[in-house]
Design a protein around this motif. Sequence first.
Motif, PDB file in Angstrom:
ATOM      1  N   UNK A 194      12.848  14.747   6.413  1.00  0.00           N
ATOM      2  CA  UNK A 194      13.966  14.404   7.290  1.00  0.00           C
ATOM      3  C   UNK A 194      13.437  14.126   8.693  1.00  0.00           C
ATOM      4  N   UNK A 195      14.324  13.577   9.524  1.00  0.00           N
ATOM      5  CA  UNK A 195      14.000  13.387  10.935  1.00  0.00           C
ATOM      6  C   UNK A 195      15.145  13.906  11.781  1.00  0.00           C
TER       7      UNK A 195
ATOM      8  N   UNK B  48       9.747  15.232   9.664  1.00  0.00           N
ATOM      9  CA  UNK B  48       9.296  16.372   8.856  1.00  0.00           C
ATOM     10  C   UNK B  48       8.742  15.862   7.535  1.00  0.00           C
ATOM     11  N   UNK B  49       7.530  16.295   7.212  1.00  0.00           N
ATOM     12  CA  UNK B  49       6.834  15.844   6.009  1.00  0.00           C
ATOM     13  C   UNK B  49       6.287  17.028   5.236  1.00  0.00           C
ATOM     14  N   UNK B  50       6.201  16.855   3.935  1.00  0.00           N
ATOM     15  CA  UNK B  50       5.516  17.799   3.054  1.00  0.00           C
ATOM     16  C   UNK B  50       4.289  17.087   2.494  1.00  0.00           C
TER      17      UNK B  50
ATOM     18  N   UNK C 193       1.526  21.922   2.657  1.00  0.00           N
ATOM     19  CA  UNK C 193       1.474  21.775   4.110  1.00  0.00           C
ATOM     20  C   UNK C 193       2.750  21.072   4.576  1.00  0.00           C
ATOM     21  N   UNK C 194       3.565  21.790   5.325  1.00  0.00           N
ATOM     22  CA  UNK C 194       4.742  21.202   5.954  1.00  0.00           C
ATOM     23  C   UNK C 194       4.362  20.872   7.390  1.00  0.00           C
TER      24      UNK C 194
END
Length: 101
Positions: free
Chosen positions: A89-90, A95-97, A54-55
Motif C-alpha cells: 500500500x501507499x 510499503x513493500x514486502x 522483509x517489510x
Amino acid sequence: HLKEQTTTTSQIKIDDFVKITGIIPDVFSIDVEGSEFNVIRGMAEVTKRHRPLIYVSIHEHLMADMYGTKIDQIFNFIRELGYEDRYIATDHEAHWLFKPK
C-alpha cells in the motif's frame, strides 16, 4: 539564542549484530526515513543465509534527497539476493514486502 545541537548515534550493520549476538530474526520491518537501501545492504549476509521476510516502508524522495539513492537500487539488490517483491500500500510512503523465492 538556541545553539545547534548535534547528536551522535551508534550504528551497526544487521549482519554484524547477528554475528555478535547470534540472534537471527525471522522478520524485519524497516522504516528509516530514506536510508532503506543502506539498511538492506547492511543485512545482505543475513538475507542470503537466513531468508527472513522483509517489510520496508520506502520514502523514495527522502532516499534521493538525503542519501542520493534510488528505489531501483533496492529492487535490483533484493532481487539479486533471490527475493521477490510484493506491493502492499501507499500512504505517505510506499510499503513493500520482500520474501524469498
